[in-house]
Design a protein around this motif. Structure first.
Motif, short mmCIF file in Angstrom:
data_model
loop_
_atom_site.label_atom_id
_atom_site.label_comp_id
_atom_site.label_asym_id
_atom_site.label_seq_id
_atom_site.Cartn_x
_atom_site.Cartn_y
_atom_site.Cartn_z
N LEU A 1 0.82 -1.21 0.00
CA LEU A 1 0.00 0.00 0.00
C LEU A 1 0.85 1.26 0.00
O LEU A 1 0.50 2.26 -0.61
CB LEU A 1 -0.92 0.02 1.22
CG LEU A 1 -2.11 -0.94 1.19
CD1 LEU A 1 -2.83 -0.93 2.53
CD2 LEU A 1 -3.06 -0.56 0.09
N SER A 2 1.98 1.22 0.68
CA SER A 2 2.81 2.42 0.77
C SER A 2 3.55 2.72 -0.51
O SER A 2 4.01 3.83 -0.72
CB SER A 2 3.81 2.28 1.92
OG SER A 2 4.77 1.30 1.60
N LYS A 3 3.67 1.73 -1.42
CA LYS A 3 4.36 1.95 -2.68
C LYS A 3 3.50 2.68 -3.70
O LYS A 3 4.01 3.18 -4.69
CB LYS A 3 4.84 0.62 -3.26
CG LYS A 3 5.99 0.03 -2.48
CD LYS A 3 6.43 -1.28 -3.06
CE LYS A 3 7.55 -1.87 -2.23
NZ LYS A 3 7.96 -3.19 -2.71
N ASP B 1 -3.36 14.34 0.89
CA ASP B 1 -4.24 13.87 1.96
C ASP B 1 -4.17 12.36 2.11
O ASP B 1 -4.15 11.84 3.21
CB ASP B 1 -5.69 14.30 1.70
CG ASP B 1 -5.87 15.81 1.82
OD1 ASP B 1 -5.05 16.44 2.52
OD2 ASP B 1 -6.83 16.33 1.23
N ASP B 2 -4.14 11.67 0.97
CA ASP B 2 -4.05 10.21 1.02
C ASP B 2 -2.73 9.76 1.61
O ASP B 2 -2.66 8.77 2.33
CB ASP B 2 -4.23 9.61 -0.37
CG ASP B 2 -5.64 9.80 -0.91
OD1 ASP B 2 -6.57 9.94 -0.09
OD2 ASP B 2 -5.80 9.81 -2.15
N LYS B 3 -1.67 10.51 1.30
CA LYS B 3 -0.35 10.18 1.84
C LYS B 3 -0.33 10.34 3.35
O LYS B 3 0.22 9.50 4.07
CB LYS B 3 0.71 11.09 1.20
CG LYS B 3 2.13 10.66 1.50
CD LYS B 3 3.14 11.61 0.90
CE LYS B 3 3.26 11.37 -0.57
NZ LYS B 3 4.39 12.11 -1.16
N ASN B 4 -0.93 11.42 3.85
CA ASN B 4 -1.00 11.61 5.30
C ASN B 4 -1.84 10.53 5.96
O ASN B 4 -1.49 10.03 7.04
CB ASN B 4 -1.57 13.00 5.62
CG ASN B 4 -0.62 14.11 5.28
OD1 ASN B 4 0.59 13.90 5.19
ND2 ASN B 4 -1.15 15.29 5.04
N LEU B 5 -2.95 10.17 5.33
CA LEU B 5 -3.80 9.12 5.87
C LEU B 5 -3.06 7.79 5.91
O LEU B 5 -3.14 7.06 6.90
CB LEU B 5 -5.08 9.00 5.03
CG LEU B 5 -6.10 7.97 5.49
CD1 LEU B 5 -6.65 8.35 6.86
CD2 LEU B 5 -7.23 7.87 4.48
N MET B 6 -2.32 7.50 4.85
CA MET B 6 -1.55 6.25 4.80
C MET B 6 -0.46 6.24 5.87
O MET B 6 -0.28 5.24 6.56
CB MET B 6 -0.93 6.06 3.42
CG MET B 6 -0.03 4.85 3.32
SD MET B 6 -0.80 3.29 3.77
CE MET B 6 -1.92 3.10 2.43
N LEU C 1 7.91 7.11 8.00
CA LEU C 1 8.79 8.28 8.00
C LEU C 1 9.22 8.66 6.59
O LEU C 1 9.39 9.84 6.30
CB LEU C 1 10.01 8.02 8.89
CG LEU C 1 9.69 8.06 10.39
CD1 LEU C 1 10.83 7.47 11.20
CD2 LEU C 1 9.40 9.48 10.84
N LYS C 2 9.38 7.68 5.72
CA LYS C 2 9.69 7.99 4.32
C LYS C 2 8.50 8.66 3.64
O LYS C 2 8.68 9.56 2.83
CB LYS C 2 10.09 6.72 3.57
CG LYS C 2 11.45 6.21 3.95
CD LYS C 2 11.76 4.92 3.24
CE LYS C 2 13.08 4.34 3.75
NZ LYS C 2 13.34 3.00 3.20
N LYS C 3 7.29 8.20 3.97
CA LYS C 3 6.09 8.79 3.38
C LYS C 3 5.83 10.20 3.88
O LYS C 3 5.32 11.04 3.16
CB LYS C 3 4.85 7.92 3.69
CG LYS C 3 4.76 6.69 2.88
CD LYS C 3 4.27 7.03 1.51
CE LYS C 3 4.10 5.76 0.70
NZ LYS C 3 3.92 6.06 -0.71
N SER C 4 6.16 10.45 5.14
CA SER C 4 5.83 11.74 5.73
C SER C 4 6.76 12.85 5.27
O SER C 4 6.50 14.02 5.54
CB SER C 4 5.83 11.65 7.26
OG SER C 4 7.14 11.44 7.73
#
Length: 163
Positions: A53-55, A61-66, A94-97
């Motif tokens: 899912l993270s890939k 907004d979706d990134k923050n939710l994930m 942490l990579k997503k944020s």
């Protein structure tokens, strides 16, 4: 002798009848939706699901939710002392944020790697924690940071941190 044979026959017949009772299939099976307990999914499978899912490319907004979902799941693993699984999910979150590093999140990411004896990754997150929140660190944070430095062979810096 007759009593012994009769007694053993009685015990044998009781054990056979108990086995037939336990092998009966009941029609009143509980579906997963009705059960109060969560489904038994292995923790490795859950981590893989979150990795997939993270890939995916997501909007802001979706990134923050994930990342929030990843952090919640990692926190639950951390609380259960499943540090390897928590470490993977903290890294993904942490990579997503991006650059929005929370103090508690950095500390748990470093701790999960530290408790897993992965000193290189523990050093990476503890160094971020040290750079951003140097004034707010506790003694245990300094202790773990210095041990992660020792773990990667940086003894002089570890000694300076402790003193």
């Amino acid at each position: 002798m007759k009593k012994l044979v009769l007694f053993s026959a009685l015990v044998l017949s009781m054990s056979l009848s108990s086995q037939t009772v336990t092998s009966i299939d009941f029609d009143d099976k509980i579906t997963p939706e009705e059960s109060a307990e969560p489904q038994n999914i292995s923790k490795e499978a859950e981590v893989e699901k979150f990795k997939k899912l993270s890939k995916k490319r997501l909007s802001g907004d979706d990134k923050n939710l994930m990342s929030e979902r990843l952090i919640r799941k990692a926190d639950s693993y951390f609380d259960k002392m499943w540090y390897a699984e928590a470490a993977e999910l903290y890294d993904l979150a942490l990579k997503k944020s991006g650059k929005n590093f929370d103090r508690a999140l950095l500390q748990k990411a470093g701790d999960s790697h530290f408790f897993n004896s992965d000193m290189e990754k523990a050093h990476f997150w503890y160094s971020k924690l040290y750079e951003l929140y140097n004034d707010d660190l506790s003694e245990s944070d300094y202790f773990r940071y210095s041990h992660s430095l020792k773990g990667i062979g940086r003894y002089k810096k570890a000694k300076r941190i402790i003193e």
